[in-house]
Design a protein around this motif. Structure first.
Motif, PDB file in Angstrom:
ATOM      1  N   THR B 275       0.817  -1.215   0.000  1.00 15.71           N
ATOM      2  CA  THR B 275       0.000   0.000   0.000  1.00 15.71           C
ATOM      3  C   THR B 275       0.848   1.261   0.000  1.00 15.71           C
ATOM      4  OG1 THR B 275      -0.115  -0.259   2.396  1.00 15.71           O
ATOM      5  CG2 THR B 275      -2.012  -0.986   1.130  1.00 15.71           C
ATOM      6  N   GLY B 276       2.155   1.089   0.059  1.00 14.92           N
ATOM      7  CA  GLY B 276       3.001   2.273   0.115  1.00 14.92           C
ATOM      8  C   GLY B 276       2.887   2.973   1.451  1.00 14.92           C
ATOM      9  N   GLU B 277       2.817   2.171   2.526  1.00 13.36           N
ATOM     10  CA  GLU B 277       2.767   2.731   3.871  1.00 13.36           C
ATOM     11  C   GLU B 277       3.877   2.115   4.698  1.00 13.36           C
ATOM     12  OE1 GLU B 277      -1.937   3.288   4.752  1.00 13.36           O
ATOM     13  OE2 GLU B 277      -1.254   1.302   4.198  1.00 13.36           O
ATOM     14  N   ARG B 278       4.327   2.845   5.715  1.00 13.52           N
ATOM     15  CA  ARG B 278       5.395   2.294   6.559  1.00 13.52           C
ATOM     16  C   ARG B 278       4.884   1.098   7.335  1.00 13.52           C
ATOM     17  NH1 ARG B 278       5.603   7.604   7.480  1.00 13.52           N
ATOM     18  NH2 ARG B 278       7.265   8.658   6.344  1.00 13.52           N
ATOM     19  N   MET B 279       3.632   1.202   7.770  1.00 16.82           N
ATOM     20  CA  MET B 279       3.063   0.148   8.586  1.00 16.82           C
ATOM     21  C   MET B 279       1.621  -0.032   8.185  1.00 16.82           C
ATOM     22  SD  MET B 279       3.670   0.396  12.607  1.00 16.82           S
ATOM     23  CE  MET B 279       2.968  -0.994  13.447  1.00 16.82           C
ATOM     24  N   ASN B 280       1.156  -1.269   8.222  1.00 21.20           N
ATOM     25  CA  ASN B 280      -0.257  -1.459   7.971  1.00 21.20           C
ATOM     26  C   ASN B 280      -1.005  -1.160   9.270  1.00 21.20           C
ATOM     27  OD1 ASN B 280       1.363  -3.995   8.363  1.00 21.20           O
ATOM     28  ND2 ASN B 280      -0.611  -4.538   9.252  1.00 21.20           N
ATOM     29  N   PRO B 281      -2.238  -0.665   9.164  1.00 25.48           N
ATOM     30  CA  PRO B 281      -2.966  -0.268  10.378  1.00 25.48           C
ATOM     31  C   PRO B 281      -3.221  -1.426  11.358  1.00 25.48           C
ATOM     32  CG  PRO B 281      -3.943   0.738   8.451  1.00 25.48           C
ATOM     33  CD  PRO B 281      -2.930  -0.227   7.954  1.00 25.48           C
ATOM     34  N   TYR B 282      -3.526  -2.620  10.867  1.00 23.75           N
ATOM     35  CA  TYR B 282      -3.853  -3.720  11.791  1.00 23.75           C
ATOM     36  C   TYR B 282      -3.002  -4.941  11.507  1.00 23.75           C
ATOM     37  CZ  TYR B 282      -8.087  -1.061  12.770  1.00 23.75           C
ATOM     38  OH  TYR B 282      -8.966  -0.085  13.124  1.00 23.75           O
ATOM     39  N   THR B 283      -2.324  -5.436  12.531  1.00 22.61           N
ATOM     40  CA  THR B 283      -1.639  -6.725  12.435  1.00 22.61           C
ATOM     41  C   THR B 283      -2.188  -7.593  13.557  1.00 22.61           C
ATOM     42  OG1 THR B 283       0.344  -5.644  11.607  1.00 22.61           O
ATOM     43  CG2 THR B 283       0.606  -7.890  12.431  1.00 22.61           C
ATOM     44  N   SER B 284      -2.916  -8.640  13.198  1.00 24.47           N
ATOM     45  CA  SER B 284      -3.503  -9.509  14.223  1.00 24.47           C
ATOM     46  C   SER B 284      -2.736 -10.820  14.279  1.00 24.47           C
ATOM     47  CB  SER B 284      -4.967  -9.814  13.892  1.00 24.47           C
ATOM     48  OG  SER B 284      -5.700  -8.614  13.764  1.00 24.47           O
ATOM     49  N   THR B 285      -2.450 -11.274  15.463  1.00 28.11           N
ATOM     50  CA  THR B 285      -1.810 -12.587  15.609  1.00 28.11           C
ATOM     51  C   THR B 285      -2.645 -13.402  16.589  1.00 28.11           C
ATOM     52  OG1 THR B 285      -0.456 -11.977  17.510  1.00 28.11           O
ATOM     53  CG2 THR B 285       0.486 -11.544  15.347  1.00 28.11           C
ATOM     54  N   TRP B 286      -2.754 -14.689  16.334  1.00 26.59           N
ATOM     55  CA  TRP B 286      -3.443 -15.547  17.297  1.00 26.59           C
ATOM     56  C   TRP B 286      -2.773 -16.905  17.330  1.00 26.59           C
ATOM     57  CZ3 TRP B 286      -4.904 -14.399  12.530  1.00 26.59           C
ATOM     58  CH2 TRP B 286      -5.415 -15.403  11.697  1.00 26.59           C
ATOM     59  N   SER B 287      -2.687 -17.439  18.520  1.00 27.93           N
ATOM     60  CA  SER B 287      -2.013 -18.722  18.716  1.00 27.93           C
ATOM     61  C   SER B 287      -2.985 -19.674  19.381  1.00 27.93           C
ATOM     62  CB  SER B 287      -0.764 -18.554  19.597  1.00 27.93           C
ATOM     63  OG  SER B 287       0.049 -17.525  19.088  1.00 27.93           O
ATOM     64  N   GLY B 288      -3.774 -20.353  18.594  1.00 28.64           N
ATOM     65  CA  GLY B 288      -4.706 -21.325  19.144  1.00 28.64           C
ATOM     66  C   GLY B 288      -5.816 -20.660  19.933  1.00 28.64           C
ATOM     67  N   VAL B 289      -6.181 -21.309  21.042  1.00 27.97           N
ATOM     68  CA  VAL B 289      -7.337 -20.865  21.824  1.00 27.97           C
ATOM     69  C   VAL B 289      -6.873 -20.201  23.114  1.00 27.97           C
ATOM     70  CG1 VAL B 289      -9.393 -21.668  23.064  1.00 27.97           C
ATOM     71  CG2 VAL B 289      -8.750 -22.739  20.889  1.00 27.97           C
ATOM     72  N   THR B 290      -7.475 -19.057  23.447  1.00 25.36           N
ATOM     73  CA  THR B 290      -7.220 -18.424  24.738  1.00 25.36           C
ATOM     74  C   THR B 290      -8.520 -18.467  25.536  1.00 25.36           C
ATOM     75  OG1 THR B 290      -5.713 -16.925  23.614  1.00 25.36           O
ATOM     76  CG2 THR B 290      -6.338 -16.339  25.869  1.00 25.36           C
ATOM     77  N   PRO B 291      -8.548 -19.210  26.650  1.00 26.19           N
ATOM     78  CA  PRO B 291      -9.804 -19.376  27.384  1.00 26.19           C
ATOM     79  C   PRO B 291     -10.422 -18.026  27.756  1.00 26.19           C
ATOM     80  CG  PRO B 291      -8.111 -20.858  28.254  1.00 26.19           C
ATOM     81  CD  PRO B 291      -7.435 -19.969  27.262  1.00 26.19           C
ATOM     82  N   GLY B 292     -11.694 -17.891  27.444  1.00 29.54           N
ATOM     83  CA  GLY B 292     -12.429 -16.687  27.832  1.00 29.54           C
ATOM     84  C   GLY B 292     -12.169 -15.488  26.946  1.00 29.54           C
ATOM     85  N   ASP B 293     -11.360 -15.641  25.883  1.00 31.35           N
ATOM     86  CA  ASP B 293     -11.048 -14.489  25.042  1.00 31.35           C
ATOM     87  C   ASP B 293     -10.988 -14.911  23.584  1.00 31.35           C
ATOM     88  OD1 ASP B 293     -10.245 -12.037  24.133  1.00 31.35           O
ATOM     89  OD2 ASP B 293      -8.150 -12.284  24.708  1.00 31.35           O
ATOM     90  N   GLY B 294     -11.843 -14.346  22.780  1.00 33.06           N
ATOM     91  CA  GLY B 294     -11.842 -14.667  21.358  1.00 33.06           C
ATOM     92  C   GLY B 294     -12.450 -16.037  21.097  1.00 33.06           C
TER      93      GLY B 294
END
Ligand code: SF4
Lengths: 242, 483
Positions: B275-294
């Motif tokens: 996109t010609g930007e230094r950083m993208n607005p959102y970078t999401s990472t997830w590692s399996g399941v987190t109890p009670g979240d997501g």
């Protein structure tokens, strides 16, 4: 130093003036250039279209023709690019060890004209005179495959009487691309017409490049458009005198 | 609702001709790609002021290459880490297997709709259409994908799938289609970008809040930690990744990198190149399941679909390094004229011209085979794509190698006119005496060509005048100009 001219098949058949210009230019600079008559073509049309088996005898003929020279000069960025970067692919595929070593020997000695003048002879002022307004189109293979950079421009800047005008979007492909010009004729022409429009915008009388194949495509469009812009090979401008 | 599929598209030259006739499309594309090109170049220059863009490219290519060299081990590691994190890993050999896995997960939860993060790989396998066949609606939530989906259209760019549409076309699509599948667009909708975005937001919110199952792809998958990464601009992806109870991620096996630290060069190269930007607005990472979240149930479908074929291709394997930044599309003079649909795939432009034949194999039968075989020729070999590729994929070399594969695949049958011509040329060009003989006919040949045909050339371009003699004849006659 023994120097051979690789005139290229297109120049041989259609643009003998370009080869003659290289000869007179190099002689003027003190190089006694030879023309090995057994030469034919660099095999680029075959290689780039995917006919690698068919390219083998042509590459073999190439290395035979130019064996023993210290330098091979060619007025074509794409043919120099083919020799330097693609002959080894053809040779490897042939499985012929002798051909592979012959290619390894010859390829690095192949120079596009502006490279030879600037890097080997060490000149940028070749004593030319050409009193016209000129736009320069850097052909893709000389620009990206060979990396000739601004050598052609440095040579043109020293030509007396010549006015160099800037070409917008100069480094975008003209759309020739060898058999691309026929296989994808519509796209090729769309690219070419955008290029000629920009050439016309410069007001230049002459469009110059280091490859007659691209100039055939652009020249063919320019005359059809009755644009009043001539196409001339770099060698012919550099060979011109008062 | 279906956007249709690319299958059955005509070969490139035919598809391109149609696109070239669309002046609006050419204008939209030249404008959009020109803007992104300029932004990208500014950022590359900026990197070069303080460090070295070439070094960064080498690092990015190195990270991907290392993982590909060791792909089997990296994938086993990834599976183990994901499983340890509470995710369920599935393996899919092809599109049909992957689609069946996703459909069965959705069905197991009794849903008839899923929300989707923009994902190239799910388009590659035709997931939306496959789910639709099972009675499950897949809602695209990326703004551009939404435009494509609502328009019953096909994407034409990796990053900006609706690049071929302008604002007023988008307004018309929203007005006509949103109400059919959910919250309608407001009657006073204008073609202001902010107004269009607000309409999309309201339309999508309803779907986010309702959906139980989310579907995503991943830009990267980290073997060491079992972490998936999605990079995006709008945040809609993040909503899909966190709101639903169940998350299914379909991931091409080439997305794996070894360690978290490997992301460093990639996350610097990707937004700058795309996109010609230094950083993208959102970078999401997830590692399996987190109890009670997501999401409390996480599935990862690891997909081959031709990737191991590509990996076995000595020259072509480098295409698997691709991080789908789309920089090669934005500089490609062919893409700029024809648009993405002409390539007949979700992967258009230079990368599509090599990736599709690598994944599908060349020399296949029928119109589909013909379409795939036409792609390596959809380039003038100008090299602009190689110049910008952040992971140093030498696309022109791969194109030439694939052309050779196409030619070889058709050897043995009845030779085409072209094959005969090149055979003839090989004979003439391997012996200068034969060439000299042939050249005597050049003038005649040109005259004939001008009068009768070579139509592909002469319908729009003049041929040069024939010279009185060839160079070699001149050299002989004048002793190289000395006499
Ligand atoms: S091939 Fe290179 S430039 Fe093209 S999308 Fe992939 S990473 Fe980007």
């Amino acid at each position: 130093m023994r120097v051979a001219l690789m005139v290229t098949c297109i120049n041989d058949a259609l643009y003998p003036g370009t080869g003659q210009a290289v000869v007179s230019l190099l002689r003027r600079l003190g190089v006694d250039v030879e023309f090995p008559e057994s030469q034919t073509c660099c095999a680029q049309p075959m290689v780039n279209t995917g006919y690698l088996d068919e390219a083998v005898p042509v590459v073999r003929n190439f290395v035979d023709a130019f064996a023993g020279y210290d330098a091979v000069v060619t007025p074509s960025g794409s043919c120099a690019g083919c020799a330097r970067h693609q002959h080894s692919i053809v040779a490897r595929r042939s499985g012929d060890a002798t051909l592979q070593s012959a290619v390894a020997e010859t390829s690095p000695k192949v120079y596009e004209l502006s490279e030879f003048l600037v890097d080997v002879l060490g000149v940028t002022d070749v004593g030319a005179y050409y009193p016209h307004t000129v736009a320069y189109h850097p052909t893709c293979h000389s620009l990206r495959m060979l990396g000739v950079g601004d050598r052609p421009l440095r040579l043109l800047e020293q030509v007396r009487g010549l006015t160099l005008v800037e070409l917008e979007g100069a480094d975008q492909c003209c759309g020739f691309g060898g058999t691309f010009a026929v296989k994808n004729a519509d796209t090729s022409v769309a690219m070419g017409s955008d290029k000629t429009r920009r050439v016309r915008d410069t007001g230049a009388e002459v469009l110059v490049a280091g490859d007659n194949s691209c100039l055939t495509h652009l020249g063919g469009l320019l005359t059809r458009e009755r644009a009043g812009v001539r196409t001339v090979h770099l060698a012919e401008i550099l060979a011109a005198t008062e | 609702m279906s956007g249709g599929t690319f299958v059955g598209m005509p070969a490139f030259p035919t598809a391109a001709r149609e696109a070239l006739g669309n002046a609006q499309l050419r204008h939209n594309l030249a404008h959009a790609t020109g803007t992104i090109r300029a932004k990208r170049q500014r950022l590359v220059d900026e990197v070069n002021e303080v460090s070295d863009w070439e070094e960064l490219r080498l690092a990015g290519a190195g990270v991907k290459e290392a993982a590909l060299r060791d792909l089997g081990t990296q994938l086993e590691l990834l599976e183990a880490s994901l499983t340890a994190n509470g995710a369920t890993v599935h393996w899919a050999n092809d599109a049909a297997e992957a689609n069946a896995i996703v459909a069965s997960i959705a069905k197991a939860h009794g849903v008839d709709e899923v929300v989707k993060v923009k994902s190239m790989v799910t388009q590659e396998i035709g997931l939306n259409e496959a789910l639709e066949a099972e009675g499950i609606a897949a809602w695209e939530t990326d703004l551009a994908e939404l435009i494509v989906q609502l328009g019953h259209d096909l994407p034409s760019h990796i990053l900006v799938p609706a690049i071929h549409r302008n604002r007023s076309e988008i307004r018309d699509i929203f007005l006509a289609e949103m109400g059919q599948v959910g919250r309608p667009a407001p009657d006073d909708l204008t073609d202001e970008p902010a107004v269009l975005a607000a309409a999309a937001r309201a339309h999508l919110r309803e779907k986010f809040l309702r959906a139980k199952v989310g579907v995503s792809g991943a830009n990267f998958a980290i073997a060491e930690t079992g972490t998936l990464v999605v990079v995006e601009s709008e945040g809609n992806g993040r909503m899909c990744l966190t709101l639903p109870e169940v998350l299914v991620s379909v991931v091409g096996i080439e997305k794996v990198v070894s360690t978290f630290a490997d992301l460093d060069p990639l996350l610097r190269l990707l937004p700058r190149s795309s996109t010609g930007e230094r950083m993208n607005p959102y970078t999401s990472t997830w590692s399996g399941v987190t109890p009670g979240d997501g999401p409390q149930e996480v599935h990862v479908v690891l997909l081959d679909n031709g990737r191991t074929n590509a990996l076995a291709d000595e020259v072509g394997r480098q295409a698997l390094r691709c991080i789908r930044c789309s920089a090669c599309l934005n500089v490609c003079p062919v893409y700029e004229r024809t648009g993405g649909h002409a390539y007949g795939s979700v992967y258009p432009g230079p990368i599509g011209a090599i990736l599709n034949p690598l994944l599908k194999g060349v020399g296949g039968p029928g119109p589909e085979g013909e379409q795939v075989d036409s792609l390596p020729y959809a380039s003038s070999l100008c090299g602009a794509c190689f110049e910008v590729c952040p992971v140093l994929i030498d696309i022109p070399s791969v194109l030439v190698d694939l052309r050779a594969q196409v030619v070889d695949a058709h050897r043995g049958g009845v030779p085409k006119v072209e094959a005969l011509a090149f055979k003839g040329a090989a004979v003439a060009l391997s012996d200068s005496r034969k060439l000299a003989f042939g050249e005597r006919f050049t003038r005649l040949g040109l005259r004939v060509a001008r009068r009768f045909g070579a139509a592909k050339w002469t319908s729009t371009r003049d041929l040069p005048p024939a010279p009185p003699e060839s160079f070699r004849a001149w050299w002989k006659r004048t002793d190289g100009g000395r006499s």
